[in-house]
Design an enzyme around this catalytic site. Structure first.
Site, PDB file in Angstrom:
ATOM      1  N   ASP A 196       1.137  -1.066   0.082  1.00 48.82           N
ATOM      2  CA  ASP A 196       0.016  -0.002  -0.031  1.00 48.82           C
ATOM      3  C   ASP A 196       0.893   1.256   0.024  1.00 48.82           C
ATOM      4  O   ASP A 196       2.097   1.252   0.212  1.00 48.82           O
ATOM      5  CB  ASP A 196      -0.903   0.224   1.236  1.00 48.82           C
ATOM      6  CG  ASP A 196      -2.157   1.003   0.941  1.00 48.82           C
ATOM      7  OD1 ASP A 196      -2.144   1.795  -0.045  1.00 48.82           O
ATOM      8  OD2 ASP A 196      -3.206   0.897   1.473  1.00 48.82           O
TER       9      ASP A 196
HETATM   10  C1  BGC Z   1      -4.871   3.153   0.062  1.00 48.27           C
HETATM   11  C2  BGC Z   1      -5.140   2.072  -0.893  1.00 48.27           C
HETATM   12  C3  BGC Z   1      -5.175   2.769  -2.319  1.00 48.27           C
HETATM   13  C4  BGC Z   1      -3.734   3.256  -2.684  1.00 48.27           C
HETATM   14  C5  BGC Z   1      -3.409   4.005  -3.887  1.00 48.27           C
HETATM   15  C6  BGC Z   1      -3.827   4.083  -0.287  1.00 48.27           C
HETATM   16  O1  BGC Z   1      -3.768   5.300   0.602  1.00 48.27           O
HETATM   17  O2  BGC Z   1      -5.108   2.904   1.527  1.00 48.27           O
HETATM   18  O3  BGC Z   1      -6.446   1.615  -0.816  1.00 48.27           O
HETATM   19  O4  BGC Z   1      -5.339   1.650  -3.124  1.00 48.27           O
HETATM   20  O5  BGC Z   1      -3.651   4.477  -1.767  1.00 48.27           O
HETATM   21  O6  BGC Z   1      -4.228   5.042  -4.110  1.00 48.27           O
END
Ligand code: BGC
Length: 735
Positions: free
Chosen positions: A280
């Site tokens: 993530d």
């Molecule tokens: C979130 C994810 C997301 C990623 C990319 C993160 O802050 O937790 O769910 O896919 O950002 O945008």
């Protein structure tokens, strides 16, 4: 000569294509330098940010691509942008390895569908698969290859704002939804030009955050982890998901983006997953504040060795991985395996054969917001609505009404129905409730709109205007709830009441004595005791996407008889959470006549609305629950039969639910577990006999020795319209 050259070239390509993907991966890998290998494991955001600002590489993205130093971008989309960057990879980088572009397409790209929590209330995996299929078709047409979805986190705590992104609290239903979305996004052939690779996230346990506070610590037994939280991930892997995203949270002291146990032992060795894991946003970098890595270099070692293949935005691999390999601190094998996994997905997407196949602006124009997609969104939206209350059959409304007041902060909002994570969804495409009613009723009914108050603002100045409008109308449709940004990432709430002065507003309108239908829009269960006691009709509509107003009007006027059922428990008070139906019994289950039992002395234990709850404009009666046998061997099966009668006036769909309880085990078991359900359509007075088959897999769990098994003993079976209102029977499993 020229012809011969072309034939030779073509036959080389055909030969290359005929080789198995694994051979082609090995062939590419054998030509890669260390820097190029690391590059495949690096992902940057090429557009807006969807996480904290982190250290960015100093060079411009284009330069990185031309040097083969980046393998993927997120937040870049549109055929023009993706073609421009892909061209650099193909024309300027030495090995011409195509980039993979990812975006959070959570419930639609431009044509926004209902938020995932809403969709789960359809209890209709096929419909949800269809929704994902359309979302993929739109996203793929804009040059995207990859969505960071489905979010399959089990969520038992509505304070956690990300409950809106998942399918609720139940592992069985959550697993079906996870598989449905994976199949919908990926289709039968990942290399088709209308499929995208899915990403099951957030691996794992992210929804168990203490106090429902986002990013917070998680701690739970391995048994609960496997029995509840990992189930939907396993289902996604079984359905062929191409990627997973490692989560921010720790469990038992181990941040999941540094967990070898999870990312290698369980995911690869036990489940046989051969796609890749992306971290993530900066979750590899966050191993430092967790107190798990001492610096970014250390974080890179821990991340890659645990099994995080691609580093989203932390720059840990970008800055340190090559040196770490040279110094022997990370093995070349580990690096090669990760690179192979990333290449494997790029091959499966067909990117090596046709890197621009998604960059077709004609297709993009034809696909975006096309009629079929918009219609599909309305279909899913109306089926996602849950009727919570309908006293004296106030609903459906009569189209011959003379005047309607449509009031409240969400009555004419064109932005909020998009919900969080709406990708390229635009307010201008949204049908508000006011507009939906006008579309349905034309000029035959006077529609009076007033906002009355804001979603989250202390001012009561406009109450009076709304009261006036209510007074001159026959009926009031009152649209209250949360704004779209109130339930999402980093949007945890400590109170679950209607925000701002909305409850006071509802009370003020109530004083007019007019019949009121409350239409809720929100991304999490809310504590709405007063409304539930005093307002005769309540519709839970979540955030339904672009067709919100039309779908709500369909239900209000009975063009669609609501069939949705809750997939998460509604508590009465926030002090009850986490509150979920499949809890344990405890040694002192609540007993009103015994003081020393498990309860709150100031409130009832029971939920306001239980898991599986939802009404229809008609009524259903259950009878004659019977089992084909009351004793089976461990490998035996039982057929459960029940009659369901439509005892009301309207044709309607009912979701018939089957729960099981294992009464005594080598470890304690939940008081009920959903194991099957069927959605049936019944005409007025029609009775249908519904059959369920209890198979051994429905009785399995992790025993005292962590073996996944069935134990002999007594079981209960419950069948009913929700997790509380059930008929009951018993059977035994014998050795
Ligand atoms: C979130 C994810 C997301 C990623 C990319 C993160 O802050 O937790 O769910 O896919 O950002 O945008």
């Amino acid at each position: 000569m020229k012809n011969l050259f072309i034939i030779l070239c073509l036959s080389t390509i055909v030969f290359a294509q005929n080789k198995s993907i694994e051979e082609r991966i090995d062939s590419v890998l054998s030509k890669m330098t260390l820097e190029e290998k690391v590059g495949q494991l690096v992902q940057y955001s090429g557009g807006f940010d969807t996480g904290t600002q982190t250290a960015r590489p100093s060079e411009a993205h284009e330069k990185l691509i031309s040097k083969g130093k980046v393998g993927s971008f997120l937040n870049v989309f549109g055929t023009e942008s993706t073609r421009r960057l892909q061209k650099i990879a193909l024309e300027e980088s030495r090995l011409k390895i195509p980039l993979i572009f990812g975006l959070d397409v959570i419930h639609g790209f431009r044509a926004t569908f209902p938020v995932p929590l809403a969709e789960s209330c359809t209890w209709d995996p096929q419909l949800v698969q269809m929704s994902a299929r359309w979302q993929a078709t739109e996203a793929a047409s804009t040059g995207l290859h990859w969505t960071f979805n489905p979010m399959v986190d089990i969520a038992r705590d509505p304070r956690w704002g990300r409950i809106v992104e998942g399918s609720g609290e139940d592992p069985y239903l959550g697993s079906l939804m996870a598989a449905a979305r994976v199949k919908g996004y990926q289709g039968d052939n990942l290399s088709a030009d209308n499929t995208i690779v899915a990403c099951a996230k957030h691996f794992a346990g992210y929804g168990g955050a203490e106090g429902g506070r986002d990013y917070n610590t998680v701690d739970m037994s391995e048994r609960t982890f496997r029995d509840v939280y990992l189930k939907p991930f396993h289902a996604a892997v079984e359905a062929g998901v191409g990627t997973l995203m490692s989560s921010f949270n720790e469990i038992g002291g181990v941040p999941q983006s540094g967990s070898k146990f999870l990312l290698t032992d369980i995911l690869r060795k036990e489940w046989g997953f051969d796609g890749f894991v992306v971290s993530d946003w900066n979750s590899v970098g966050e191993l430092i504040p967790h107190g798990f890595a001492k610096d970014l270099k250390d974080a890179a070692i821990l991340g890659i060795n645990a099994g995080v293949d691609m580093d989203m935005e932390a720059s840990a691999y970008f800055n340190f991985l090559a040196d770490l390999i040279n110094q022997g601190k990370v093995s070349k094998n580990v690096l090669d395996e990760s690179v192979k996994r990333v290449l494997r997905i790029k091959f499966r997407l067909g990117l090596f054969d046709d890197p621009y196949k998604y960059c077709n602006s004609e297709l993009e124009k034809k696909t975006i917001l096309n009629k079929e997609i918009v219609n599909a969104s309305r279909e899913v939206a109306k089926k996602s609505i849950v009727l919570l209350k309908n006293e004296k059959n106030l609903l459906p409304l009569n189209k011959n009404l003379k005047s309607i007041a449509v009031i409240g902060p969400l009555a004419n909002s064109k932005d909020d129905p998009l919900g969080p994570w709406a990708a390229q969804g635009r307010a201008e495409d949204v049908v508000s409730v006011v507009e939906g009613l006008k579309n349905k009723l034309g000029n035959s009914v006077e529609i009076h709109y007033e906002e009355g108050c804001k979603v989250n603002d202390p001012s009561k100045n406009d109450f009076a205007k709304a009261v006036e409008v209510a007074q001159k109308s026959e009926i009031v449709i009152l649209c209250v709830g949360e704004s779209r940004g109130m339930s999402a990432e980093a949007r945890s709430r400590a109170y679950l009441d209607l925000p701002g002065v909305q409850e006071d507003f509802v009370k003020e309108i109530y004083k007019t004595g007019k019949p009121i239908v409350v239409v809720l829009m929100n991304g999490r269960p809310l504590t709405i005791n007063w409304i539930s006691e005093n307002i005769p009709a309540i519709l839970e509509t979540w955030f339904l996407g672009i067709q919100s107003g039309n779908a709500i009007a369909d239900v209000l006027f009975g063009d669609y008889n609501p069939s949705g059922k809750l997939t998460t428990t509604f508590p009465r008070y926030v002090g009850q959470v986490p509150l979920y139906y499949n809890h344990k019994n405890t040694g002192r289950p609540h007993n009103k006549n015994d003081f020393y039992t498990s309860y709150y002395f100031d409130i009832d234990n029971s939920p306001l609305y239980p898991f599986g709850y939802g009404l229809s404009y008609t009524t259903f009666e259950y009878s004659n629950l019977s089992l084909s046998s009351d004793r089976i061997k461990k490998d035996g099966t039982i057929t459960v039969t029940v009659n369901v009668k439509n005892s009301g006036k309207y044709e309607g769909e009912e979701i018939v639910q089957l729960y099981i309880r294992d009464l005594v085990g080598s470890v304690t078991r939940p008081v009920k577990e959903l194991k099957d359900f069927k959605k049936i359509l019944l005409k007025p007075h029609e009775t249908k006999t519904v059959h369920f088959l209890i198979t051994p897999d429905k009785l399995m769990f992790y025993d005292i020795n962590m073996n996944y098994t069935i134990e002999a003993g007594d079981f209960k079976v419950f069948v009913g319209k929700n997790s509380v209102d059930v008929l009951e029977a018993s059977f035994s499993v014998i050795d």
